[in-house]
Scaffold this active site. Structure first.
Site, PDB file in Angstrom:
ATOM      1  N   HIS A  64       0.846  -1.190   0.000  1.00 33.49           N
ATOM      2  CA  HIS A  64       0.000   0.000   0.000  1.00 33.49           C
ATOM      3  C   HIS A  64       0.880   1.239   0.000  1.00 33.49           C
ATOM      4  CE1 HIS A  64      -4.113  -1.383   0.059  1.00 33.49           C
ATOM      5  NE2 HIS A  64      -3.822  -2.304   0.981  1.00 33.49           N
ATOM      6  N   ASP A  90       0.212   6.758  -3.865  1.00 35.70           N
ATOM      7  CA  ASP A  90      -0.926   6.312  -4.667  1.00 35.70           C
ATOM      8  C   ASP A  90      -1.294   7.311  -5.754  1.00 35.70           C
ATOM      9  OD1 ASP A  90      -1.222   3.964  -3.320  1.00 35.70           O
ATOM     10  OD2 ASP A  90      -2.984   4.537  -2.189  1.00 35.70           O
TER      11      ASP A  90
END
Length: 300
Positions: A40, A70
Site C-alpha cells: 500500500h 498512490d
C-alpha cells in the site's frame, strides 16, 4: 500477470494495434524482487526513501494519508507517462508500454530532496530542518477557538511581516536562522497565536506578505473568499462539494459534471446492451458474479 492470464497482455494487444499505449500502474513495478508482492501507499513511500523524511522530531516517520505514492507518484505520474507517450506517438506513429511504479514515481517526485542535499537544507535530523517542522516560521499554530493557522514565512521580508503581525519587535529577537533558538521561538509564536481566533488572525494577516493563511476544514474551504472568487470548488445536484478540475486551461477548460457520482454497477446493463450483449448473456454474467447491478430506487 493478471492481464496475461486473460490473454490481454501488452504484447498480444500491441500486435493487434501497434499504436496502442498500454499503461501498467503498480506499486513496485513490473520487475524486481517485490514486483508480485502486495503493498500500500505507506510501503511504496517507505521503499522510495521519502517516508524517512516525513515526521516530527523524536516521533516515528508518518505517511500523509495515501496521497503521495498512490495519487501523486502513481496516478499523476502514470497520466504524465500516457501524455508523453501520446506526444511521442505523433512523431513515431508507434505505441509503447508504460511501466509506472509508485515507488519510483514518488521517488522521482522527491527529486528536490535529492538535488538539494548539498544545499544544507537537510543537514539536521528529521523534524529539525527548515521545511519539516523544525523552523518556527514554517509551522502550524493553534488559535484560541481550536482552529489553526499555517505559517510559511521563509524569506526575510516575509518573516519581518510575520513578526510585525504577531506584535513582536525583531530587534529584540534572535536571528531568524539561529537554529538553537528555534524551539524557544516556536513556543513564543504558539503562545501568541493561542490568544486570538482564526478569524482574528485572518484579519491581521490577509493582504500582507507574511505567508500566514488559515488551515481550512472541508466544511469551510468552499466558502473562503479566495476559493469562491475562483470557483475552486463545485457542488453537484446532490449538494455535494468537490474540487473543480485543475489546472485551468484558458482555451479548453474542463467542463465538470454536476451530476452525482454513479453507483458501482448502475450503468452496467445499458453499456453491455450498447456493445451488443444479449439480455441472456448479461443475465449469465450476473449469475456467474462477473458483473454486478446497482439500480437506484425510483423516487416516487
Amino acid at each position: 500477470g493478471v492481464m496475461e492470464k486473460l490473454g490481454l497482455g501488452p504484447e498480444v494487444l500491441l500486435q493487434e494495434n501497434p499504436r496502442l499505449i498500454y499503461a501498467r500502474l503498480t506499486g513496485f513495478g513490473q520487475t524486481g524482487k517485490y514486483a508480485k508482492s502486495a503493498g500500500h501507499d505507506i510501503n511504496y513511500l517507505a521503499l522510495s526513501g521519502v517516508l524517512s523524511k516525513l515526521g516530527r522530531k523524536d516521533e516515528n516517520p508518518y505517511a500523509p494519508i495515501n496521497l503521495l505514492a498512490d495519487f501523486a507518484g502513481g496516478g499523476v505520474m502514470c497520466a504524465m507517462g500516457i501524455v508523453t507517450a501520446l506526444y511521442e506517438r505523433t512523431r513515431s506513429g508507434k505505441g509503447q508500454i508504460i511501466d509506472a511504479s509508485m515507488v519510483e514515481g514518488v521517488a522521482y517526485l522527491s527529486s528536490f530532496l535529492w538535488k538539494s542535499q548539498n544545499l544544507g537544507l537537510w543537514n539536521r535530523p528529521r523534524g529539525e530542518n527548515l521545511l519539516d517542522s523544525g523552523a518556527p516560521f514554517y509551522e502550524t499554530y493553534k488559535t484560541s477557538d481550536g482552529k489553526f493557522m499555517a505559517v510559511g514565512a521563509i524569506e526575510p521580508q516575509f518573516y519581518e511581516q510575520l513578526i510585525k503581525g504577531l506584535g513582536l519587535d525583531s530587534d529584540k529577537l534572535p536571528s531568524q536562522l539561529s537554529f538553537s533558538d528555534w524551539p524557544e521561538m516556536k513556543k513564543k509564536f504558539a503562545s501568541i497565536f493561542a490568544q486570538k481566533t482564526q478569524a482574528e488572525w485572518c484579519t491581521i494577516f490577509d493582504g500582507t506578505d507574511a505567508c500566514v493563511t488559515p488551515v481550512l476544514s472541508f466544511d469551510d474551504v468552499a466558502s473562503h473568499q479566495h476559493n469562491k472568487q475562483r470557483r475552486s470548488f463545485i457542488k453537484n445536484d446532490q449538494e455535494e462539494i468537490s474540487p473543480r478540475p485543475a489546472p485551468l486551461l484558458s482555451r479548453t477548460p474542463a467542463v465538470p459534471s454536476f451530476k452525482r457520482d454513479p453507483f458501482i454497477g448502475e450503468h452496467t446493463e445499458e453499456i453491455l446492451l450498447e456493445y451488443g450483449f444479449t439480455k441472456q448473456e448479461i443475465a449469465k454474467l450476473y449469475s456467474d458474479k462477473v458483473i454486478e447491478f446497482n439500480k437506484p430506487k425510483a423516487n416516487l
